[in-house]
Design a protein around this motif. Sequence first.
Motif, PDB file in Angstrom:
ATOM      1  N   LEU A  52       7.918 132.081   9.414  1.00 52.39           N
ATOM      2  CA  LEU A  52       7.273 131.561  10.611  1.00 52.39           C
ATOM      3  C   LEU A  52       6.008 130.832  10.176  1.00 52.39           C
ATOM      4  N   VAL A  53       5.931 129.541  10.507  1.00 49.84           N
ATOM      5  CA  VAL A  53       4.765 128.726  10.184  1.00 49.84           C
ATOM      6  C   VAL A  53       4.085 128.348  11.494  1.00 49.84           C
ATOM      7  N   GLU A  54       2.806 128.706  11.617  1.00 50.13           N
ATOM      8  CA  GLU A  54       2.008 128.340  12.781  1.00 50.13           C
ATOM      9  C   GLU A  54       0.752 127.643  12.286  1.00 50.13           C
ATOM     10  N   VAL A  55       0.323 126.625  13.040  1.00 54.13           N
ATOM     11  CA  VAL A  55      -0.870 125.877  12.661  1.00 54.13           C
ATOM     12  C   VAL A  55      -1.817 125.864  13.862  1.00 54.13           C
ATOM     13  N   TYR A  56      -3.090 126.178  13.578  1.00 52.21           N
ATOM     14  CA  TYR A  56      -4.110 126.249  14.616  1.00 52.21           C
ATOM     15  C   TYR A  56      -5.300 125.378  14.238  1.00 52.21           C
ATOM     16  N   THR A  57      -5.980 124.852  15.260  1.00 47.37           N
ATOM     17  CA  THR A  57      -7.260 124.196  15.037  1.00 47.37           C
ATOM     18  C   THR A  57      -8.319 125.281  14.936  1.00 47.37           C
ATOM     19  N   MET A  58      -9.517 124.932  14.547  1.00 48.09           N
ATOM     20  CA  MET A  58     -10.577 125.924  14.400  1.00 48.09           C
ATOM     21  C   MET A  58     -11.014 126.520  15.735  1.00 48.09           C
ATOM     22  N   ASN A  59     -10.709 125.846  16.852  1.00 45.74           N
ATOM     23  CA  ASN A  59     -11.062 126.431  18.150  1.00 45.74           C
ATOM     24  C   ASN A  59      -9.946 127.327  18.695  1.00 45.74           C
ATOM     25  N   GLY A  60      -8.887 127.556  17.897  1.00 38.57           N
ATOM     26  CA  GLY A  60      -7.832 128.479  18.270  1.00 38.57           C
ATOM     27  C   GLY A  60      -6.635 127.869  18.965  1.00 38.57           C
ATOM     28  N   SER A  61      -6.623 126.555  19.145  1.00 37.07           N
ATOM     29  CA  SER A  61      -5.479 125.894  19.778  1.00 37.07           C
ATOM     30  C   SER A  61      -4.307 125.817  18.808  1.00 37.07           C
ATOM     31  N   LYS A  62      -3.158 126.286  19.245  1.00 41.83           N
ATOM     32  CA  LYS A  62      -1.959 126.221  18.413  1.00 41.83           C
ATOM     33  C   LYS A  62      -1.368 124.824  18.523  1.00 41.83           C
ATOM     34  N   ILE A  63      -1.208 124.146  17.382  1.00 40.43           N
ATOM     35  CA  ILE A  63      -0.681 122.785  17.397  1.00 40.43           C
ATOM     36  C   ILE A  63       0.716 122.689  16.800  1.00 40.43           C
ATOM     37  N   TYR A  64       1.189 123.780  16.201  1.00 40.14           N
ATOM     38  CA  TYR A  64       2.537 123.781  15.643  1.00 40.14           C
ATOM     39  C   TYR A  64       3.007 125.217  15.472  1.00 40.14           C
ATOM     40  N   GLY A  65       4.285 125.433  15.692  1.00 37.39           N
ATOM     41  CA  GLY A  65       4.880 126.734  15.444  1.00 37.39           C
ATOM     42  C   GLY A  65       6.380 126.596  15.309  1.00 37.39           C
ATOM     43  N   SER A  66       6.937 127.088  14.210  1.00 34.99           N
ATOM     44  CA  SER A  66       8.376 126.993  13.995  1.00 34.99           C
ATOM     45  C   SER A  66       8.809 128.005  12.939  1.00 34.99           C
ATOM     46  N   SER A  67      10.034 128.479  13.089  1.00 31.73           N
ATOM     47  CA  SER A  67      10.641 129.337  12.084  1.00 31.73           C
ATOM     48  C   SER A  67      11.526 128.461  11.209  1.00 31.73           C
ATOM     49  N   ILE A  68      11.334 128.558   9.898  1.00 28.92           N
ATOM     50  CA  ILE A  68      12.082 127.710   8.976  1.00 28.92           C
ATOM     51  C   ILE A  68      12.745 128.573   7.907  1.00 28.92           C
ATOM     52  N   GLN A  69      13.738 128.011   7.265  1.00 28.97           N
ATOM     53  CA  GLN A  69      14.415 128.704   6.162  1.00 28.97           C
ATOM     54  C   GLN A  69      13.454 128.801   4.991  1.00 28.97           C
ATOM     55  N   GLY A  70      13.327 129.981   4.387  1.00 29.53           N
ATOM     56  CA  GLY A  70      12.307 130.232   3.384  1.00 29.53           C
ATOM     57  C   GLY A  70      12.657 129.875   1.963  1.00 29.53           C
ATOM     58  N   ASN A  71      13.698 129.121   1.727  1.00 31.06           N
ATOM     59  CA  ASN A  71      14.075 128.803   0.360  1.00 31.06           C
ATOM     60  C   ASN A  71      14.069 127.286   0.187  1.00 31.06           C
ATOM     61  N   GLY A  72      13.084 126.741  -0.513  1.00 31.70           N
ATOM     62  CA  GLY A  72      13.035 125.308  -0.739  1.00 31.70           C
ATOM     63  C   GLY A  72      11.698 124.704  -0.354  1.00 31.70           C
ATOM     64  N   TYR A  73      11.733 123.426   0.002  1.00 32.74           N
ATOM     65  CA  TYR A  73      10.531 122.661   0.327  1.00 32.74           C
ATOM     66  C   TYR A  73      10.531 122.304   1.806  1.00 32.74           C
ATOM     67  N   PHE A  74       9.335 122.128   2.352  1.00 38.43           N
ATOM     68  CA  PHE A  74       9.161 121.781   3.754  1.00 38.43           C
ATOM     69  C   PHE A  74       7.900 120.955   3.859  1.00 38.43           C
ATOM     70  N   ASP A  75       7.872 119.974   4.758  1.00 34.08           N
ATOM     71  CA  ASP A  75       6.651 119.198   4.946  1.00 34.08           C
ATOM     72  C   ASP A  75       6.342 119.039   6.428  1.00 34.08           C
ATOM     73  N   LEU A  76       5.053 118.870   6.731  1.00 34.63           N
ATOM     74  CA  LEU A  76       4.572 118.664   8.088  1.00 34.63           C
ATOM     75  C   LEU A  76       3.663 117.453   8.109  1.00 34.63           C
ATOM     76  N   ASN A  77       3.721 116.708   9.207  1.00 34.29           N
ATOM     77  CA  ASN A  77       2.906 115.517   9.387  1.00 34.29           C
ATOM     78  C   ASN A  77       1.917 115.767  10.517  1.00 34.29           C
ATOM     79  N   PHE A  78       0.622 115.512  10.260  1.00 31.80           N
ATOM     80  CA  PHE A  78      -0.426 115.744  11.254  1.00 31.80           C
ATOM     81  C   PHE A  78      -1.203 114.481  11.585  1.00 31.80           C
ATOM     82  N   MET A  79      -0.548 113.354  11.653  1.00 32.59           N
ATOM     83  CA  MET A  79      -1.225 112.085  11.904  1.00 32.59           C
ATOM     84  C   MET A  79      -1.872 112.016  13.296  1.00 32.59           C
ATOM     85  N   ASN A  80      -1.375 112.785  14.264  1.00 33.01           N
ATOM     86  CA  ASN A  80      -1.891 112.705  15.639  1.00 33.01           C
ATOM     87  C   ASN A  80      -2.856 113.837  15.979  1.00 33.01           C
ATOM     88  N   VAL A  81      -3.439 114.461  14.971  1.00 34.80           N
ATOM     89  CA  VAL A  81      -4.363 115.569  15.160  1.00 34.80           C
ATOM     90  C   VAL A  81      -5.770 115.098  14.808  1.00 34.80           C
TER      91      VAL A  81
END
Length: 75
Positions: free
Chosen positions: A22-51
């Motif tokens: 489970l990967v969750e991403v929060y801003t410093m003020n506590g707002s959750k901007i991403y949350g997803s469960s992903i397969q734990g074997n391999g590589y994964f990338d996230l794009n935050f251009m609109n943050v």
Amino acid sequence: IYPNPTQGKVFFKFDNNDSDVLVEVYTMNGSKIYGSSIQGNGYFDLNFMNVKPGLLLFKISSEGKTAIRKVLYKP
């Protein structure tokens, strides 16, 4: 999680015996901007251009364990 600081895209490498992660991403003020469960074997990338630039908190949970990492986003 790399690179840190990032200009908008971060990469993960998991070696977690096919367990879900489970990967969750929060801003410093506590707002959750991403949350997803992903397969734990391999590589994964996230794009935050609109943050807004600043410090992001990545909460990564798997198999009853949790890690929190800080990543600086500066486009």
